[in-house]
Write an enzyme that holds these catalytic residues in place. Structure first.
Site, mmCIF file in Angstrom:
data_model
loop_
_atom_site.group_PDB
_atom_site.id
_atom_site.type_symbol
_atom_site.label_atom_id
_atom_site.label_comp_id
_atom_site.label_asym_id
_atom_site.label_seq_id
_atom_site.Cartn_x
_atom_site.Cartn_y
_atom_site.Cartn_z
ATOM 1 C CG PHE A 1 -1.866 1.182 1.221
ATOM 2 C CD1 PHE A 1 -3.002 1.159 0.421
ATOM 3 C CD2 PHE A 1 -1.617 2.323 1.981
ATOM 4 C CE1 PHE A 1 -3.865 2.244 0.379
ATOM 5 C CE2 PHE A 1 -2.486 3.405 1.948
ATOM 6 C CZ PHE A 1 -3.613 3.367 1.144
ATOM 7 C CG ASP B 1 5.447 3.568 1.717
ATOM 8 O OD1 ASP B 1 5.479 4.251 2.761
ATOM 9 O OD2 ASP B 1 4.411 3.401 1.046
ATOM 10 C CE LYS C 1 -0.985 5.556 7.797
ATOM 11 N NZ LYS C 1 -0.576 4.977 6.520
#
Ligand SMILES: *Cc1c(COP(=O)(O)O)cnc(C)c1O
Length: 406
Positions: A141, A226, A255
């Site tokens: 993702f 990532d 995040k």
């Protein structure tokens, strides 16, 4: 004086919000540390950390101070000017990592979009237009823009939006032979999550990341990590790559970096970053003083031995408690992940039923997460207090007991 707020309730969501989400039945209104209160005053324990975002819990005094202090000075000034918080933040991040340069944006998807564009531009400039292929992992993702869903390995997010960006291939995660068979001199980048977060909290094997690094070097391809979910202390090191001792060429994070205030980050070396020259990429809000001031406060607190060692200790605490719950009630027997990114892998009898467990936990006033239908994910604050861990696990146990008895 502002006008009094119009009363709103959960049912309004179904009338006025584009239905991309199916939020829980209650509306949180306030948080403190790892506790959250809803509209009715009910207190919940928060094991979600806003999906790996609220790295220091809710309303941490140092973050509130950084935000309010900066709010009284300068919110936004545009990238025609630079600003002090952005420069301080970039200095701290580059000093703490492999990187020489930082690019700031507003989300994980934007950070990855920048990383993929930079990798292609670098390959284009140094090797020519043929070298443009990107390899990523099945079930990965990377965000929700069209480029990032295409690189992400989940057709349910990328299909049905018209023609896709070309030159992307997907290989099974943790399968070095598959990567070796797919990589070529046309590959410009391999992008991997050191722990696959959204699709089940699945850590990379040491040999996989080491092997990926070697294959990238052999084929002059860039290795992109990532770390949108795994970065900023979540795994017990500042970035997850530090646990593996495998250094990427480009790293993305978002995040946890803002502790709840939106910010995205791409880190790169001088040599690679030079290929994003003036005008080749940009963002209006990226690197704004408000976001950077908050992120600077996050970095100052998280990048300390006390907090990082505390994350490792809390992992062991959670793992013990969760395995006991799993043993007593038979929902799961495997607990995986690192630091404050934990996955409970559901046993066969409970496969596909993560949502039921999520709902049962909510009835016990506990906030948890799913990572796909077969894994319960926890991503609490890095500094969650022992009393909150104990109480949250007790609530989780009650939920598990009721489910297994039903
Ligand atoms: C959450 C996430 C993203 C996307 O971040 P957004 O801020 O939602 O755009 C990208 N990659 C990983 C690994 C993530 O966990």
């Amino acid at each position: 004086m502002s006008a009094p707020h119009t009363p709103v309730e959960r049912a309004d969501f179904d009338q006025v919000i584009v239905p991309t989400f199916a939020p829980a039945a209650f509306i949180p209104v306030r948080g403190q540390g790892s506790r959250v209160w809803d509209q009715s005053g009910r207190e919940l324990i928060d094991f979600t950390g806003g999906i790996a975002v609220n790295v220091l819990g809710h309303a941490h005094p140092a973050l509130v101070a950084a935000l309010t202090d900066q709010a009284g000075k300068l919110w936004h000034i545009s990238n025609i000017f630079t600003n002090e918080p952005a420069l301080r933040l970039a200095k701290k991040l580059t000093a703490a990592t492999f990187a020489d340069r930082a690019f700031f944006c507003n989300s994980g998807a934007e950070a990855n979009e920048a990383a993929f564009k930079l990798a292609r531009r670098y390959a284009h400039d140094t090797h020519g237009p043929e070298k443009s292929e990107i390899i990523s992992a099945v079930n990965s993702f990377h965000g929700r823009t069209l480029f990032t869903v295409t690189v992400g390995g989940q057709p349910k997010y990328s299909d049905g939006f018209g023609p896709k960006i070309q030159g992307i291939s997907h290989v099974p995660y943790n399968d070095l032979d598959a990567l070796a068979a797919t990589i070529s001199d046309k590959t410009c980048a391999v992008v991997l999550e050191p722990i696959q977060g959204e699709s089940g909290v699945l850590p990379a094997h040491q040999a996989y990341l080491e092997g990926a690094r070697k294959l990238c070097d052999k084929h002059n391809a860039l290795l992109i990590f990532d770390e949108v979910q795994t970065g900023m202390g979540r795994t017990g090191e500042l970035f997850a790559y530090m646990n593996y001792g495998v250094t990427p060429d480009i790293l993305t994070n978002a995040k946890s970096l803002g502790g709840g205030f939106p910010i995205g980050l791409m880190l790169a070396t001088d040599e690679i970053a030079a290929h994003f020259s003036v005008g080749t990429h940009g963002t209006t809000y990226g690197g704004n003083p408000l976001a950077c001031a908050v992120a600077e406060a996050v970095v100052d607190i998280v990048n300390t031995p006390e907090v990082l060692n505390g994350v490792k200790a809390r992992h062991e605490r959670f793992k013990r408690g969760l395995l006991e719950i799993g043993q007593r009630h038979g929902l799961f027997s495997q607990v995986r992940g690192m630091g404050m990114l934990i996955g409970c892998v559901l046993d066969d009898a409970w496969k596909g039923r993560a949502r039921e467990i999520f709902d049962a936990a909510e009835r016990e006033a506990l906030m948890i997460l799913q990572a796909g239908p077969d894994v319960i994910r926890l991503a609490p604050s890095l500094i969650i207090e022992e009393a909150d861990i104990a109480e949250g696990l007790a609530r989780f146990e009650r939920a598990a007991a009721k489910l297994s008895q039903a």
